[in-house]
Design an enzyme around this catalytic site. Structure first.
Site, short mmCIF file in Angstrom:
data_model
loop_
_atom_site.label_atom_id
_atom_site.label_comp_id
_atom_site.label_asym_id
_atom_site.label_seq_id
_atom_site.Cartn_x
_atom_site.Cartn_y
_atom_site.Cartn_z
N TYR A 16 -27.13 21.12 -0.81
CA TYR A 16 -26.99 21.84 0.46
C TYR A 16 -26.45 23.26 0.27
O TYR A 16 -25.49 23.48 -0.45
CB TYR A 16 -26.02 21.10 1.37
N LYS A 53 2.55 0.98 -1.10
CA LYS A 53 1.94 1.36 0.18
C LYS A 53 0.57 2.00 -0.05
O LYS A 53 0.25 2.41 -1.17
CB LYS A 53 2.86 2.34 0.91
C1 LIG Z 1 6.21 6.84 -0.73
C2 LIG Z 1 7.66 6.68 -0.81
C3 LIG Z 1 8.30 6.49 -2.05
C4 LIG Z 1 7.59 6.62 -3.36
O1 LIG Z 1 7.39 7.98 -3.67
P1 LIG Z 1 6.81 8.48 -5.08
O2 LIG Z 1 7.01 9.93 -5.03
O3 LIG Z 1 5.38 8.08 -5.09
O4 LIG Z 1 7.60 7.78 -6.13
C5 LIG Z 1 9.65 6.20 -2.04
N1 LIG Z 1 10.35 6.12 -0.89
C6 LIG Z 1 9.77 6.33 0.32
C7 LIG Z 1 10.61 6.24 1.54
C8 LIG Z 1 8.43 6.63 0.40
O5 LIG Z 1 7.86 6.85 1.59
#
Ligand SMILES: *Cc1c(COP(=O)(O)O)cnc(C)c1O
Length: 372
Positions: free
Chosen positions: A261, A33
């Protein structure tokens, strides 16, 4: 002049490391994702597919459809849905859907009827994170309705899953217990699942007795520790991202000059200033100012002056730095993503995921190159 060098060979090694945790070979969902946490969803997924990853995990249907559009054939699960999401397109593309409530179940069953093939679902139970999923109070009703849809041929119940809060071992253990109870309840009602999955990277490393049928691994695939203590190497994980740039200009200035800045930095003596074309547009947090370090030729320099949208300036004293010199923001020989996260009061997940803007992603170990 701005590169994210992504080492897909490291991703492949990290997959193998997680797959073989405690010496057993287990199913792994590679979580890709959010553009694979900034590493590039398509290239990472193509390589994971070559490595035989069991599943790909994304938050939403749009991400899953983008994977299918890139000819990714691996099973994909998407779990975060908008009431207007196109479940028909998802079902037609063979995407598994995480289902958290009766409304989603009705919608997915309706979409399956229209498409003319059953929806592949993973029922989500909220064991205590408080995000999506049915609470244990609503779980029996969701199971009951899912059974009816299975019997009607509109749904195939592939999986059951939940997600830990990572608050502490005590709370996580309660969630593991509740997950087991939810599975027992479903089984007693006549619903069994091919894939029960609970742990992400942290839980997979911490609770090796709670892997069930599959682990969902995000941050560890990218070679970073899910814990806030820079322990990736202890787990045999190898960081996959190096953010780098070059010095685009240097100049000698006298003592007492204000730099960038707000003049947060004033030169103490005659010195050389080096300009680096990375700013918050690329995802370098503005609050890296005054705390983060970057690396040029194995020497670390603090970012003393204000990080701007496009650039920042470092004071390199009398060092022989010239335009074109490589600057490592993090990764490789430079500071780690954890170092930058600590400097910015955030976590490594956010650092890698936010990298973007005008950075160009350059890959080592691309799937297409391996195939040739
Ligand atoms: C993002 C996510 C993961 C992966 O998590 P990590 O800590 O990056 O391994 C797994 N399950 C769900 C439901 C998630 O949203």
């Amino acid at each position: 002049m701005r590169k994210l060098v992504i080492d897909l060979n490291a991703v492949a090694e990290n997959l193998a490391t997680m797959r073989n945790l405690n010496g057993t070979s287990k199913k792994v969902m590679g979580v890709v994702k959010a553009n694979a946490y900034g590493h590039g969803m398509i290239e990472v997924s193509r390589r994971l597919e070559i490595e035989g990853v069991d599943y790909l995990g994304v938050a939403d249907v749009q991400e899953a459809l983008a994977l299918r559009a890139a000819a990714i054939k691996t099973r994909i699960l998407a779990w975060l849905h908008d009431p207007s999401d196109d479940f028909e397109a998802a079902i037609a593309a063979g995407i598994d859907l995480g289902i958290s409530n009766l409304e989603q179940l009705a919608r997915v069953a309706g979409a399956a009827a229209k498409v003319g093939s059953p929806a592949r679902v993973h029922l989500k139970v909220d064991t205590g994170l408080g995000r999506n999923g049915a609470t244990l109070a609503h779980w029996p009703a969701l199971v009951h309705q899912a059974l009816l849809e299975v019997k009607a041929g509109r749904v195939v119940a592939i999986g059951c899953f939940s997600h830990l809060s990572s608050t502490n071992a005590n709370e996580d253990r309660k969630q593991i217990e509740r997950f087991s109870r939810a599975l027992e309840e479903a089984s007693a009602a006549g619903l069994d699942f091919e894939l029960r999955h609970l742990t992400a990277s942290d839980g997979s490393l911490s609770y090796q007795d709670a892997h069930f049928d599959m682990i969902r691994v995000g941050i560890a695939l990218y070679g970073l520790s899910p814990f806030s203590d820079n322990r990736a190497a202890d787990f045999g994980l190898k960081p996959a991202m190096c953010a780098e740039s070059v010095v685009v200009q240097t100049k000698r200035v006298s003592a007492g000059e204000g730099v960038s800045y707000g003049y947060l930095h004033r030169t103490a003596a005659e010195t050389t200033l080096a300009l680096i074309p990375i700013g918050y547009a690329e995802g370098l947090p503005r609050n890296a100012t005054g705390t983060a370090q970057v690396c040029i030729s194995n020497k670390f320099y603090k970012v003393l002056s204000r990080v701007a949208m496009d650039q920042f300036v470092i004071d390199v004293g009398d060092d022989a730095i010239v335009p074109g010199d490589r600057v490592v923001i993090f990764g490789d020989c430079g500071p780690t993503a954890d170092d930058l996260a600590n400097a910015c009061d955030t976590i490594n997940y956010e650092i890698v995921t936010r990298m973007g803007g005008r950075f160009e992603r350059v890959y080592l170990g691309k799937a297409t190159e391996l195939a040739n």
